[in-house]
Design an enzyme around this catalytic site. Structure first.
Site, short mmCIF file in Angstrom:
data_model
loop_
_atom_site.label_atom_id
_atom_site.label_comp_id
_atom_site.label_asym_id
_atom_site.label_seq_id
_atom_site.Cartn_x
_atom_site.Cartn_y
_atom_site.Cartn_z
N GLN A 15 0.82 -1.23 0.00
CA GLN A 15 0.00 0.00 0.00
C GLN A 15 0.85 1.27 0.00
O GLN A 15 0.57 2.20 -0.75
CB GLN A 15 -0.92 0.01 1.24
N ARG A 92 2.58 -7.70 12.24
CA ARG A 92 2.33 -8.52 13.42
C ARG A 92 1.13 -9.43 13.16
O ARG A 92 0.05 -8.95 12.85
CB ARG A 92 2.02 -7.61 14.62
N ARG A 98 6.04 -9.44 20.64
CA ARG A 98 6.96 -8.44 20.09
C ARG A 98 8.30 -9.06 19.69
O ARG A 98 8.88 -8.73 18.66
CB ARG A 98 7.18 -7.33 21.12
N ASN A 105 11.41 -9.90 11.47
CA ASN A 105 11.95 -8.79 10.69
C ASN A 105 13.47 -8.81 10.64
O ASN A 105 14.06 -8.39 9.65
CB ASN A 105 11.39 -7.46 11.21
N GLY A 130 9.57 0.23 7.07
CA GLY A 130 8.90 -0.96 7.62
C GLY A 130 9.17 -1.10 9.11
O GLY A 130 10.30 -0.93 9.57
N ASP A 159 5.76 11.26 11.96
CA ASP A 159 5.44 11.76 13.30
C ASP A 159 5.71 13.26 13.38
O ASP A 159 4.92 14.02 13.94
CB ASP A 159 6.29 11.03 14.34
N ARG A 162 2.97 15.06 11.48
CA ARG A 162 1.72 15.01 12.26
C ARG A 162 1.77 16.05 13.38
O ARG A 162 0.79 16.75 13.64
CB ARG A 162 1.55 13.61 12.87
N HIS A 187 10.30 5.28 16.56
CA HIS A 187 9.02 5.43 15.85
C HIS A 187 8.05 4.41 16.45
O HIS A 187 7.83 3.34 15.90
CB HIS A 187 9.20 5.20 14.35
P1 NDP Z 1 2.23 -1.20 3.91
O1 NDP Z 1 2.83 -0.82 2.62
O2 NDP Z 1 0.98 -0.54 4.35
O3 NDP Z 1 3.31 -1.04 5.10
C1 NDP Z 1 4.63 -1.49 4.97
C2 NDP Z 1 5.41 -1.27 6.25
O4 NDP Z 1 5.48 0.11 6.55
C3 NDP Z 1 4.79 -1.94 7.47
O5 NDP Z 1 5.88 -2.53 8.21
C4 NDP Z 1 4.20 -0.80 8.22
O6 NDP Z 1 4.20 -1.03 9.62
C5 NDP Z 1 5.20 0.28 7.92
N1 NDP Z 1 4.83 1.62 8.28
C6 NDP Z 1 5.67 2.55 8.78
N2 NDP Z 1 5.07 3.67 9.05
C7 NDP Z 1 3.79 3.50 8.73
C8 NDP Z 1 2.67 4.31 8.81
N3 NDP Z 1 2.72 5.52 9.29
N4 NDP Z 1 1.49 3.83 8.38
C9 NDP Z 1 1.42 2.58 7.92
N5 NDP Z 1 2.46 1.75 7.82
C10 NDP Z 1 3.63 2.19 8.24
O7 NDP Z 1 2.01 -2.77 3.97
P2 NDP Z 1 1.45 -3.78 2.89
O8 NDP Z 1 1.14 -5.02 3.65
O9 NDP Z 1 0.44 -3.16 2.01
O10 NDP Z 1 2.70 -4.02 1.98
C11 NDP Z 1 3.87 -4.61 2.42
C12 NDP Z 1 4.48 -5.30 1.23
O11 NDP Z 1 5.76 -5.72 1.64
C13 NDP Z 1 3.72 -6.53 0.77
O12 NDP Z 1 3.51 -6.41 -0.61
C14 NDP Z 1 4.68 -7.68 1.09
O13 NDP Z 1 4.63 -8.71 0.11
C15 NDP Z 1 6.00 -6.97 1.06
N6 NDP Z 1 7.13 -7.54 1.76
C16 NDP Z 1 8.28 -7.49 1.06
C17 NDP Z 1 9.45 -7.96 1.59
C18 NDP Z 1 10.66 -7.86 0.76
O14 NDP Z 1 10.70 -7.05 -0.16
N7 NDP Z 1 11.68 -8.66 1.02
C19 NDP Z 1 9.50 -8.54 2.93
C20 NDP Z 1 8.23 -8.51 3.62
C21 NDP Z 1 7.10 -8.02 3.04
P3 NDP Z 1 2.97 -1.67 10.42
O15 NDP Z 1 2.94 -3.13 10.04
O16 NDP Z 1 3.34 -1.42 11.84
O17 NDP Z 1 1.75 -0.94 9.95
#
Ligand code: NDP
Length: 326
Positions: A15, A92, A98, A105, A130, A159, A162, A187
């Site tokens: 996203q 999570r 945690r 990660n 992330g 942050d 915001r 963060h």
């Molecule tokens: P998002 O794109 O919404 O979020 C990605 C990360 O950003 C999460 O860890 C999220 O934390 C973090 N984050 C940091 N600040 C914020 C914020 N202010 N608001 C929201 N998120 C924040 O997640 P999706 O699940 O849509 O996408 C993650 C993608 O990563 C997936 O497509 C997955 O397949 C991929 N992925 C890729 C990896 C790689 O390239 N090796 C490894 C793992 C996953 P939080 O979870 O705390 O919201």
């Protein structure tokens, strides 16, 4: 036109990346005269979705987009990379502690740190988005011993943004009037948004608000804003997180505004008594592609207590993954 630079985005089919990639390709991060090659990393099951994102990038016909790489191999993604935005992380899951989250990660970010060490430009600038972002940045950094630790940073700019908005709205001013605000630490919900040095239209912020609002409203609102957005929107913040990532990298690469500073999670050199080696958010200014921690900020007892609480959390996170660090 300049020669293209290589920008890695991980979690590129997620996203946040969906709000991020198009703005990078439009020149909003590195300037309208800087062509980019996007090197996008995803896990194997998300490669098809990533293909769709790449097709849309193609269809935008961005003049600055000089090439794309889509891969599930970190060694390919980080090849000759000049900038990296590490967005993909393990969320999570139900019943996950945690420590489990940190360990899951750690596995991802140690692989990426090694790939950066082996394949990226020696001048790479890395931003970890992330979560848990500060500790993920620490893990990547420790796995890249040949790269200067100062080149690994974690995002607290959302942050910071915001907090600026909350203060501007409270004082009836605009975002452009708010200067010198600091997010200290992690963060996470222990972060400390500090307005003791902040100016609003040239006036000390602290004289414009009362302590009860600062402690009981402002600080918790900033700390819990992510959860409030999930509740309202039914999904976590994505566009504002992407925007903050763009601002962080843009300012690091092109410089911060004169008379102001920004908040960045950076490698602690012991400034303000914070343990050396933690990735801790400090007030920073950027110039000539480098950052430095603003020195001489006065720390009162209230601030010190909050700075120490968030430092303690970061030290605990570091200790929880200690066995996994080289
Ligand atoms: P998002 O794109 O919404 O979020 C990605 C990360 O950003 C999460 O860890 C999220 O934390 C973090 N984050 C940091 N600040 C914020 C914020 N202010 N608001 C929201 N998120 C924040 O997640 P999706 O699940 O849509 O996408 C993650 C993608 O990563 C997936 O497509 C997955 O397949 C991929 N992925 C890729 C990896 C790689 O390239 N090796 C490894 C793992 C996953 P939080 O979870 O705390 O919201």
């Amino acid at each position: 036109m300049k020669a293209p630079v290589r920008v890695v985005v991980t979690g590129a089919a997620g996203q946040i990346s969906y709000s991020l990639l198009f703005r990078i390709a439009a020149g909003e991060m590195l300037g309208k005269d800087q062509p980019v090659i996007l090197q996008m990393l995803e896990i194997t099951p998300a490669l098809n979705a990533l293909k769709g994102v790449a097709m849309e990038l193609d269809d935008c016909a961005f003049p600055l987009l000089a090439g794309m790489v889509c891969t599930d191999d970190a060694n390919v993604a980080f090849k000759d990379a000049d900038y990296a935005l590490l967005v993909g992380a393990r969320p999570r899951g139900p019943g996950m502690e945690r420590k489990d989250l940190l360990a899951a990660n750690a596995a991802i970010f140690s692989v990426q740190g090694k790939a950066i060490n082996d394949h990226a430009s020696r001048d790479i600038k890395v931003l970890v988005v992330g979560n848990p972002a500060n500790t993920n940045a620490l893990i990547a950094q420790r796995n890249a011993p040949d790269i200067n630790p100062r080149q690994f940073t974690a995002m607290t700019r959302l942050d910071h943004n915001r907090a600026m908005t909350q203060l501007a709205q409270k004082t009836g001013k605009t975002i452009n009037d708010v200067k010198k605000l600091t997010i200290w630490g992690n963060h996470s919900s222990t972060q400390y948004p500090d307005i003791h040095q902040t100016l609003v239209d040239g006036t000390d912020a602290i004289s414009l608000i009362d302590q009860a609002w600062y402690e009981g409203d402002f600080i918790p609102t900033v700390q819990q804003r992510g959860a409030a957005i999930i509740e309202a929107r039914g999904a976590s913040s994505a566009a504002s997180a992407a925007n903050a990532a763009i601002f962080h990298m843009r300012d690091w690469a092109l410089g911060t505004e004169a008379g102001d500073w920004v908040s960045m999670g950076v490698y602690s050199d012991g400034s303000y008594g914070i343990q050396e080696g933690l990735i801790y958010s400090f007030p920073c200014v950027c110039k000539d592609g480098d950052w430095e921690v603003v020195q001489g900020v006065e720390i009162n007892e209230f601030s010190r207590e909050k700075m120490t609480a968030t430092e303690t959390e970061l030290a605990e996170e570091r200790d929880a993954v200690a066995d996994l660090l080289p």
